[in-house]
Design a protein around this motif. Structure first.
Motif, PDB file in Angstrom:
ATOM      1  N   VAL A 292       0.860  -1.187   0.000  1.00  0.00           N
ATOM      2  CA  VAL A 292       0.000   0.000   0.000  1.00  0.00           C
ATOM      3  C   VAL A 292       0.893   1.232   0.000  1.00  0.00           C
ATOM      4  O   VAL A 292       1.779   1.371   0.864  1.00  0.00           O
ATOM      5  N   ASP A 293       0.678   2.123  -0.947  1.00  0.00           N
ATOM      6  CA  ASP A 293       1.450   3.370  -0.984  1.00  0.00           C
ATOM      7  C   ASP A 293       0.916   4.340   0.060  1.00  0.00           C
ATOM      8  O   ASP A 293      -0.297   4.578   0.154  1.00  0.00           O
ATOM      9  N   VAL A 294       1.823   4.920   0.836  1.00  0.00           N
ATOM     10  CA  VAL A 294       1.415   5.808   1.927  1.00  0.00           C
ATOM     11  C   VAL A 294       2.117   7.144   1.866  1.00  0.00           C
ATOM     12  O   VAL A 294       2.092   7.913   2.842  1.00  0.00           O
ATOM     13  N   LEU A 297       0.296  10.255   3.005  1.00  0.00           N
ATOM     14  CA  LEU A 297      -0.026  10.368   4.423  1.00  0.00           C
ATOM     15  C   LEU A 297       1.176  10.675   5.296  1.00  0.00           C
ATOM     16  O   LEU A 297       1.019  11.023   6.468  1.00  0.00           O
ATOM     17  N   ARG A 321       0.979  -4.897   5.340  1.00  0.00           N
ATOM     18  CA  ARG A 321       0.300  -5.404   6.536  1.00  0.00           C
ATOM     19  C   ARG A 321       0.353  -6.917   6.540  1.00  0.00           C
ATOM     20  O   ARG A 321       0.019  -7.571   5.546  1.00  0.00           O
ATOM     21  N   ALA A 374      -4.828   7.874  10.970  1.00  0.00           N
ATOM     22  CA  ALA A 374      -5.188   7.814   9.546  1.00  0.00           C
ATOM     23  C   ALA A 374      -4.289   6.844   8.786  1.00  0.00           C
ATOM     24  O   ALA A 374      -4.743   6.125   7.890  1.00  0.00           O
ATOM     25  N   LEU A 375      -3.001   6.816   9.149  1.00  0.00           N
ATOM     26  CA  LEU A 375      -2.054   5.917   8.511  1.00  0.00           C
ATOM     27  C   LEU A 375      -2.428   4.450   8.787  1.00  0.00           C
ATOM     28  O   LEU A 375      -2.471   3.621   7.878  1.00  0.00           O
ATOM     29  N   LYS A 377      -5.351   3.300   9.616  1.00  0.00           N
ATOM     30  CA  LYS A 377      -6.616   2.992   8.929  1.00  0.00           C
ATOM     31  C   LYS A 377      -6.389   2.759   7.442  1.00  0.00           C
ATOM     32  O   LYS A 377      -6.960   1.843   6.842  1.00  0.00           O
ATOM     33  N   HIS A 378      -5.514   3.566   6.853  1.00  0.00           N
ATOM     34  CA  HIS A 378      -5.272   3.464   5.404  1.00  0.00           C
ATOM     35  C   HIS A 378      -4.681   2.112   5.017  1.00  0.00           C
ATOM     36  O   HIS A 378      -5.020   1.555   3.965  1.00  0.00           O
ATOM     37  N   VAL A 379      -3.807   1.575   5.861  1.00  0.00           N
ATOM     38  CA  VAL A 379      -3.188   0.283   5.531  1.00  0.00           C
ATOM     39  C   VAL A 379      -4.051  -0.890   5.985  1.00  0.00           C
ATOM     40  O   VAL A 379      -3.700  -2.047   5.717  1.00  0.00           O
ATOM     41  N   GLY A 380      -5.165  -0.600   6.674  1.00  0.00           N
ATOM     42  CA  GLY A 380      -6.086  -1.660   7.064  1.00  0.00           C
ATOM     43  C   GLY A 380      -5.621  -2.489   8.230  1.00  0.00           C
ATOM     44  O   GLY A 380      -6.051  -3.649   8.384  1.00  0.00           O
TER      45      GLY A 380
END
Length: 584
Positions: A292-294, A297, A321, A374-375, A377-380
């Motif tokens: 996942v690109d972050v 964020l 993850r 937020a980070l 949450k974004h990566v699940g």
């Protein structure tokens, strides 16, 4: 010397006299009776020597492991059935045993698991082992099935030269001195690439060859100095024509050889998507993990390791993850970091969330609470998970995060059963070699670009996309191909972009440029690694297991002692002098 094979003796032969030949797999003298497991390439049958036949019993009692025998006897139903072997319902009551050859004490038993060095040094004994026999037969069935399929579809099997011209534009060539032309050399082919293109110019519509190829490069489990590939070329085709045909062929071959049903249609991923999602141009889709690109964020965080690449158009910050990964100890996390370092990582940040939801992370202090949430949450990420982060140059991050994905998949038993083929398409035309300060071809210099306009290609060389494609199966590239350049002016332009000037191009590839001038049709093709496909079918990770006489990782044949020194007189015949390492 035999009427039947050992492993094929069954109930249909009860009462018949048979003559068998093979090796003593096991010989058991129980005093009143002797049992011999006689083995040939088809399997094992039990030979029984009853006490009434004293002469035969004396021979049986003297047998050693791997002695070579000829046995004559009568097939009889067996009282104690062995359901593990085909011949397990019968036995052969020996009336005569002839020892054809005695075996010296062996360095290992066929049912042992010797070291690979021992296996390769005594390869003739290693190949006698039933599992090795099965692997070689799988390879044989694969090649036979490919030939039948292609012959039936009108392909012509055409041999191309083994002694050819050196065109060093990839791996190193193996060179062969030309005795009749002092100071000049042939090269062994890295592939039949140029010859098969010329065959298309010559008007042959569909070509194939089971070709031996040679590359003087470092070895590993899936690479050898000499290897075998199915080489194919088609005239008047686009990418989809080649892909559709060979996809159907591979489906048919897997069904015929190992009774496996592959997907009705293989999914297609562009190179860019494969690298973004999986960090690899040969992704193993059996592992349900994605990068996942972050960057968006973390670009404003206080963590300089992230902010630099996140704000660099050529950089990347990616997360992986791992469900259940919170169980990793600090030592195990360090092992993951060391694994990533092998692929270029300078460090490995992480977030660990335990089963109760408590977060531990060395990077937590660099983020505001909301930004960190937020980070996550974004990566699940959820309870029980760990998230690894990689930051740096885009390709480097993709490489080491892709390697972590594979390691995590195996460590956490996330590799699903079955077969997951796919196509990877739209590869970059070039990649920049910073050390040489020039472009190099990602596939090879004869791959056509997606654009037909030479000026456009020159202007956008850095981002140019090729018409190349690879077939990938369970994380292994099993075939690679492309649509080729068929116009001489485009081929010259590509050579120029690769730093090959007109004089060098003429010296190395003049015959190809000449051929393209005389009405070359649009054409394309693909080559499949026979060794690699056979290894997958046989269920082994090393292609050495499906090659009868492979080299070691140090490029040696332990059985024959190759490579070896050559006498001065023989070197003189081919006008070669050898300098010692000290002299060099």
């Amino acid at each position: 010397m035999r009427t039947h094979f050992c492993g094929l003796i069954d109930e249909s032969l009860i009462g018949q006299t048979v003559t068998l030949s093979g090796w003593t797999d096991v010989a058991r003298n129980l005093g009143g009776v002797c049992f011999i497991d006689l083995r040939d390439h088809e399997g094992i049958v039990q030979v029984t020597v009853e006490p009434g036949n004293e002469a035969v019993f004396a021979v049986a009692a003297s047998l050693g492991y791997e002695d070579v025998l000829q046995v004559e006897g009568v097939v009889r139903a067996r009282e104690a059935v062995n359901a593990k072997i085909r011949s397990g319902r019968v036995e052969v009551i020996a009336t005569r045993i002839t020892v054809l050859n005695k075996a010296a004490p062996l360095p290992f038993h066929a049912h042992e698991n010797p070291t690979e060095e021992t296996r390769l040094r005594y390869r003739y004994l290693d190949l006698r082992r039933p599992q090795m026999q099965r692997m070689q037969r799988t390879r044989t069935r694969l090649v036979q099935a490919l030939r039948r399929h292609l012959d039936a579809d009108g392909f012509q099997d055409i041999e191309t030269p083994i002694l050819t011209k050196a065109t060093p534009e990839g791996a190193r060539d193996f060179l062969v001195p030309a005795r009749m032309h002092p100071g000049e050399f042939y090269a062994l082919p890295q592939s039949p690439q140029l010859f098969k293109q010329i065959l298309m110019v010559a008007g042959f519509d569909r070509y194939y060859q089971i070709a031996r190829c040679f590359r003087d490069e470092a070895l590993r489990a899936d690479r050898q100095l000499e290897f075998t590939q199915l080489d194919m070329e088609f005239a008047f085709v686009r990418e989809g024509d080649v892909q559709d045909y060979v996809e159907g062929m591979i489906r048919a071959i897997f069904k015929e050889v190992i009774d496996v049903e592959l997907d009705a249609r293989f999914p297609r991923l562009t190179w860019a998507e494969a690298m973004r999602r999986y960090g690899s141009d040969k992704p193993d889709l059996r592992i349900d993990l994605e990068l996942v690109d972050v960057a968006a964020l973390v670009k404003d965080s206080q963590f300089a390791v992230f902010t630099g690449p996140a704000n660099d158009p050529d950089g990347r910050v990616a997360a992986l993850r791992i469900p259940g990964g919170a169980s990793l100890s600090r030592k195990q996390i360090d092992e993951y970091a060391a694994h990533a370092a092998k692929y270029g990582a300078k460090g490995l940040a992480y977030i660990k969330i335990d089963a109760a939801g408590a977060v531990s992370s060395p990077i937590l202090k660099f983020f505001e609470e909301d930004a960190f949430a937020a980070l996550v949450k974004h990566v699940g990420a959820g309870n029980g998970d760990i998230v690894f982060f990689g930051a740096g140059a885009y390709t480097t991050v993709s490489d080491f995060m892709g390697a972590l994905r594979l390691k995590a998949g195996k460590d956490f038993n996330l590799v699903a059963d079955g077969w997951r083929p796919l196509w990877v398409t739209d590869f970059p035309m070039f990649e920049w070699d910073a050390e040489a300060q020039r472009y190099v071809a990602l596939h090879h210099p004869f791959t056509a670009p997606a654009v037909d306009d030479i000026a456009d290609l020159r202007t956008h060389a850095r981002t140019a996309v090729s018409r190349g494609y690879d077939m990938v199966l369970n994380g292994n590239e099993i075939g690679g191909g492309s649509i080729r350049i068929h116009r001489p002016e485009m081929q010259s332009a590509v050579f120029e972009l690769l730093g090959i000037d007109a004089e060098e191009a003429r010296a190395k590839f003049g015959f190809l440029l000449d051929a393209l001038n005389y009405g070359a049709p649009p054409h394309g093709g693909i080559a499949f690694g026979i060794d690699r496909i056979a290894a997958l079918m046989a269920g082994t990770e090393s292609i050495r297991d499906v090659i009868a006489f492979p080299k070691t990782t140090s490029a040696q044949c332990l059985m024959t002692g190759a490579p070896s020194p050559i006498a001065d007189a023989q070197l003189a015949e081919v006008h070669v002098q050898v300098a010692s390492p000290q002299e060099r």
